[in-house]
Structure formats: structure tokens, C-alpha cells
Design a protein around this motif. Structure first.
Motif, PDB file in Angstrom:
ATOM      1  N   LYS A 135       0.666  -1.093  -0.092  1.00 61.98           N
ATOM      2  CA  LYS A 135       0.037   0.017  -0.025  1.00 61.98           C
ATOM      3  C   LYS A 135       0.909   1.113  -0.013  1.00 61.98           C
ATOM      4  O   LYS A 135       0.567   2.203  -0.684  1.00 61.98           O
ATOM      5  CB  LYS A 135      -0.727  -0.130   1.213  1.00 61.98           C
ATOM      6  CG  LYS A 135      -1.929   1.078   1.307  1.00 61.98           C
ATOM      7  CD  LYS A 135      -2.836   1.203   2.598  1.00 61.98           C
ATOM      8  CE  LYS A 135      -3.426   2.442   2.792  1.00 61.98           C
ATOM      9  NZ  LYS A 135      -4.518   2.291   3.815  1.00 61.98           N
ATOM     10  N   LEU A 136       2.007   1.201   0.822  1.00 66.05           N
ATOM     11  CA  LEU A 136       2.757   2.362   0.941  1.00 66.05           C
ATOM     12  C   LEU A 136       3.481   2.541  -0.396  1.00 66.05           C
ATOM     13  O   LEU A 136       3.743   3.892  -0.810  1.00 66.05           O
ATOM     14  CB  LEU A 136       3.759   2.282   2.130  1.00 66.05           C
ATOM     15  CG  LEU A 136       3.125   2.200   3.638  1.00 66.05           C
ATOM     16  CD1 LEU A 136       4.302   2.037   4.752  1.00 66.05           C
ATOM     17  CD2 LEU A 136       2.509   3.760   3.628  1.00 66.05           C
ATOM     18  N   SER A 139       1.731   4.322  -2.939  1.00 67.66           N
ATOM     19  CA  SER A 139       1.346   5.758  -2.390  1.00 67.66           C
ATOM     20  C   SER A 139       1.770   6.716  -3.403  1.00 67.66           C
ATOM     21  O   SER A 139       2.737   6.746  -4.039  1.00 67.66           O
ATOM     22  CB  SER A 139       1.842   6.195  -1.230  1.00 67.66           C
ATOM     23  OG  SER A 139       1.606   7.698  -0.730  1.00 67.66           O
ATOM     24  N   ASP A 141       2.496   9.629  -2.401  1.00 69.67           N
ATOM     25  CA  ASP A 141       3.579  10.567  -1.623  1.00 69.67           C
ATOM     26  C   ASP A 141       4.968   9.827  -1.556  1.00 69.67           C
ATOM     27  O   ASP A 141       5.099   8.609  -1.245  1.00 69.67           O
ATOM     28  CB  ASP A 141       2.972  10.375   0.031  1.00 69.67           C
ATOM     29  CG  ASP A 141       3.978  11.150   0.974  1.00 69.67           C
ATOM     30  OD1 ASP A 141       3.805  12.340   0.910  1.00 69.67           O
ATOM     31  OD2 ASP A 141       4.923  10.545   1.627  1.00 69.67           O
ATOM     32  N   GLN A 144       6.212   8.228   2.086  1.00 63.36           N
ATOM     33  CA  GLN A 144       5.555   6.707   1.965  1.00 63.36           C
ATOM     34  C   GLN A 144       5.979   5.580   1.154  1.00 63.36           C
ATOM     35  O   GLN A 144       6.323   4.436   1.737  1.00 63.36           O
ATOM     36  CB  GLN A 144       4.315   6.910   1.867  1.00 63.36           C
ATOM     37  CG  GLN A 144       3.343   7.848   2.881  1.00 63.36           C
ATOM     38  CD  GLN A 144       1.843   7.811   2.868  1.00 63.36           C
ATOM     39  OE1 GLN A 144       1.353   6.791   2.190  1.00 63.36           O
ATOM     40  NE2 GLN A 144       1.291   8.837   3.252  1.00 63.36           N
ATOM     41  N   ARG A 145       6.464   5.950  -0.031  1.00 65.68           N
ATOM     42  CA  ARG A 145       7.234   4.942  -0.856  1.00 65.68           C
ATOM     43  C   ARG A 145       8.551   4.759  -0.267  1.00 65.68           C
ATOM     44  O   ARG A 145       8.966   3.649  -0.361  1.00 65.68           O
ATOM     45  CB  ARG A 145       7.222   5.596  -2.127  1.00 65.68           C
ATOM     46  CG  ARG A 145       6.068   5.960  -3.013  1.00 65.68           C
ATOM     47  CD  ARG A 145       5.986   6.045  -4.311  1.00 65.68           C
ATOM     48  NE  ARG A 145       7.021   6.859  -4.982  1.00 65.68           N
ATOM     49  CZ  ARG A 145       6.571   8.063  -5.070  1.00 65.68           C
ATOM     50  NH1 ARG A 145       5.678   8.716  -4.694  1.00 65.68           N
ATOM     51  NH2 ARG A 145       7.544   9.179  -5.766  1.00 65.68           N
TER      52      ARG A 145
END
Length: 234
Positions: A135-136, A139, A141, A144-145
Motif C-alpha cells: 500500500k505504501l 502511494s 507520497d 511513504q514509498r
């Protein structure tokens, strides 16, 4: 020791000239990845000393600093949470893990990610489902990655590379240089700590689509002849 006293210590340690250097180093200018971040000019060893001195602050009190406009105070909060995570019950670890996920907007530069993600996210989910990483990784963002791939450093250090390779594959087409560097770094660590064979299999499979910076970081420690082989294959 109160948070007010700690706040005073931060401002005593502040160094305007050092702050200017750090703001350039962490790319805080308009349009740069750290745009708008504010530094006090405090070095990491000094922050670590504050973490030791104020280690008895509660998790709730640490949140005040995680939400700070000052970079060094956010770093202090993250290092304090890392320290607490290593000493508390699993129930309290889950609390810290959730706080981390719920406050990622404040974890907004590469040093903040690199010094915390593996020790909180990676450590908490080591023996649990790891869906959060995908999920990250997907992202919009940047940070977050980066949290997604850096969290897997915990697994690498424990001899497991599969999750790192899965997240690396998801990030192959990422546009940001900071992700290219992070993924390449983790691939290099896979080869160093887990399996050179698995790293090279990944490189062979993805070399044509892998960003050049990612490749360079991944093969940095290879013998020169092997490095040149991969660079030419690219």
C-alpha cells in the motif's frame, strides 16, 4: 524533566549557520523535495544525547515534537519512539506502530525515514502480514514509498529478502531519484547480507527497465569487471 525544559534545550543548541547548511543539504528550497522545512542547526549526535536524557518522556509527549515545524524535533521524536519500541510490550509496540502510520505527514525527509522505518514498521510486521508495504509503495507520497522499501531493511538484517525484492519490483518505474537510490541500496544489502544470487537474478530480470541510478547503487560493491558487465548490459 518537562517538555518545556526540553524545548529550551533545543533552542540553546540551535546554530543559525549550521541550519543554513542543513537547509541546503536537505533541499528545502522552492520546488525541492524538502520544500519549506525549517532547521534549528542541531547535529544528530546532539539529538541522540537528548533522546537518552529525555527517554522517560511518554509516547504522548513525544507526539508534540513529532508534530513540530522544526526538523530536528521531529527527528528527536522518531528516535525516541524507536528507543521506546525496543523496550515495551507488543501492545505498546502496536501503539507506536499505529502512531507512526497516522503521522507520516511529519516523516517528510529521507533521514527521518531512514532512521526510523525499519525499526518501527519493519520490526512490528516482521512476523505479521506485510500488506501495508505494498500500500505504501503505491502511494503518491514520496516519503511513504521510501518508508515501504526502507522498512524491509529489518527483514534483510534478519536474513529475509523476498519482501524487499517484491517492493523493489513495485518501485522500478518510480520517477524520483530518492526512490532509485533507496531501492538500489536495499538491493545491494540483499546481496551483501542475504543472497548475492537473488540480487543478481533480480538485476538480470529487470536491468533493461531499472533506472540507472538504482542499478549503480545496487552494484556499487561488485568487483569492477562485474560492475562494468551490468553497466554495459543496461
Amino acid at each position: 524533566m518537562s517538555t518545556t525544559t526540553l524545548q529550551q534545550e533545543f533552542f540553546k543548541l540551535a546554530n543559525k549557520e549550521q541550519a543554513k547548511i542543513l537547509q541546503r543539504f536537505f533541499k528545502t528550497g522552492k520546488g525541492q523535495y524538502g520544500e519549506g522545512d525549517i532547521f534549528l542547526g542541531i547535529k544528530v549526535p546532539q539529538i541522540r544525547k537528548l533522546v537518552t536524557k529525555y527517554q522517560m518522556l511518554s509516547i504522548e509527549e513525544s507526539l508534540r515534537f513529532l508534530k513540530s515545524k522544526y526538523h530536528e524535533q521531529r527527528l528527536f521524536a522518531l528516535l525516541l519512539l524507536v528507543r521506546k519500541f525496543q523496550k515495551v510490550t507488543e501492545q505498546e509496540q502496536e501503539k507506536i506502530y499505529k502512531i507512526y502510520l497516522n503521522h507520516m505527514a511529519y516523516i517528510n525527509n529521507w533521514d527521518l525515514v531512514d532512521l526510523s522505518a525499519e525499526h518501527i514498521i519493519g520490526a512490528f510486521i516482521f512476523n505479521k502480514p506485510k500488506n501495508i508495504l505494498k500500500k505504501l509503495a503505491k502511494s503518491n507520497d514520496l516519503w511513504q514509498r521510501r518508508i515501504a522499501i526502507l522498512s524491509t531493511f529489518n527483514f534483510i538484517k534478519n536474513g529475509h529478502s523476498d519482501e524487499t525484492l517484491t517492493i523493489a519490483a513495485l518501485l522500478l518505474k518510480d520517477k524520483h531519484d530518492l526512490i532509485h537510490k533507496a531501492v538500489g541500496w536495499m538491493l545491494r544489502e540483499v546481496g551483501k547480507r542475504c543472497s548475492l544470487k537473488k540480487e543478481e537474478e533480480f538485476l538480470q530480470e529487470h536491468i533493461k527497465t531499472m533506472p540507472r541510478t538504482m542499478l549503480r547503487y545496487a552494484i556499487e560493491k561488485f568487483p569492477e569487471e562485474k560492475r562494468q558487465y551490468y553497466l554495459k548490459a543496461k
